[in-house]
Enzyme design. Structure first.
Site, short mmCIF file in Angstrom:
data_model
loop_
_atom_site.label_atom_id
_atom_site.label_comp_id
_atom_site.label_asym_id
_atom_site.label_seq_id
_atom_site.Cartn_x
_atom_site.Cartn_y
_atom_site.Cartn_z
N LYS A 1 -30.71 -43.65 47.93
CA LYS A 1 -30.76 -42.51 47.01
C LYS A 1 -32.05 -42.53 46.19
O LYS A 1 -32.60 -41.47 45.86
CB LYS A 1 -29.53 -42.50 46.10
CG LYS A 1 -28.25 -42.13 46.83
CD LYS A 1 -28.34 -40.76 47.50
CE LYS A 1 -27.05 -40.36 48.17
NZ LYS A 1 -27.14 -39.05 48.85
N SER B 1 -27.57 -39.44 43.47
CA SER B 1 -26.57 -40.17 42.69
C SER B 1 -27.25 -40.91 41.56
O SER B 1 -28.38 -41.39 41.71
CB SER B 1 -25.82 -41.16 43.59
OG SER B 1 -24.98 -41.99 42.81
N TYR C 1 -26.88 -47.98 49.72
CA TYR C 1 -26.72 -46.60 49.22
C TYR C 1 -27.61 -46.37 48.02
O TYR C 1 -28.30 -45.33 47.93
CB TYR C 1 -25.25 -46.38 48.86
CG TYR C 1 -24.94 -45.00 48.31
CD1 TYR C 1 -24.82 -43.91 49.16
CD2 TYR C 1 -24.72 -44.80 46.95
CE1 TYR C 1 -24.50 -42.64 48.68
CE2 TYR C 1 -24.40 -43.55 46.45
CZ TYR C 1 -24.30 -42.47 47.32
OH TYR C 1 -23.98 -41.22 46.82
#
Length: 253
Positions: free
Chosen positions: A165, A142, A161
């Protein structure tokens, strides 16, 4: 004819990727393995029935070593010595952080799901990938995992998150460096902010668009993509206001 295995494929981007692949002629796609903890749901069943046997559900819980071993053996039995061409590590979670970075309490779970399990799946299927022709590993990352873009995404409340990533990107590089001499192409790719359960209804793009554009890279992958952090290209989004610009250029690490 290529064979694909997609993790987290019972819904969202994973299912959309499988749907796009199943629509391609049999001369290009021999089999698409949909791996997830619960692979039998109405959407998957419908796609399997429409695919003429080319889409194959696979029960896989990489937290369970026996489940992972059984999944590898099942895929091996179906490819009949021809190996696996493409692995797409798509499974992931994205919890919301209520507050600033000091409030994050779920690093362990998010790291384990988004990074450690991607590694365990990759290492388990590596022998089959070695037997394949394409030797492609695509890690779904992402743009919020980009350290270079971090200020642009500071208001997005998914701290764990983002960090996971960034870690997945580094894991990608480790595989890219270690297996380049075997002809592998290992890369991270951001599919865009998509309207899925994970992305929400306010996201930029339909999941079908993200899947279609992501597959353009995966299907054509070769040594030139090894070790890169890719961004999809969506016409009209090259200079869009806001942090999300889908210009097809490499994202900053």
């Amino acid at each position: 004819m290529a064979t694909y295995l997609i993790t987290g494929a019972s819904r969202g981007l994973g299912l959309a990727l499988a749907t796009e692949l199943a629509a391609l002629p049999e001369s290009e796609i021999r089999a698409v393995f949909l791996a997830s903890r619960q692979p039998h749901n109405p959407n998957v069943t419908d796609l399997v029935e429409k695919s003429g046997g080319r889409v194959v559900p696979v029960q896989l819980d990489p937290n369970d070593s026996e489940s992972l071993r059984a999944a590898v053996e099942f895929v091996e039995s179906r490819v009949q010595g021809k190996g696996l061409d493409v692995l797409v590590n798509n499974a992931g979670i994205q919890p919301i952080t209520a507050g600033k970075a000091e409030k994050v309490h779920d690093f362990t779970e998010v790291f384990h799901t988004n990074v450690t399990l991607a590694h365990l799946v990759t290492s388990a299927f590596l022998p089959l990938l070695r037997q394949g022709q394409k030797k492609t590993i695509a890690n779904i990352s992402s743009s919020v995992g980009s350290i270079g873009f971090a200020p642009s995404f500071s208001a997005v409340p998914v701290h764990a998150y983002k960090v996971s990533k960034a870690a997945l990107n580094m894991l990608t590089i480790q595989y890219a460096l270690d297996y380049a001499d075997e002809g592998f192409s290992v890369f991270a790719i951001s599919p865009g902010w998509l309207r899925t359960v994970l992305g929400g209804e306010m996201a930029d793009l339909p999941v079908e668009t993200g899947a279609k554009e992501t597959l353009k890279y995966i299907r054509q992958a070769g040594p030139e993509l090894n070790g890169r952090f890719l961004n999809i290209h969506v016409p009209g989004w090259e200079n869009a206001p806001g942090p999300n610009r889908y210009d097809g250029k490499d994202l900053p690490w």
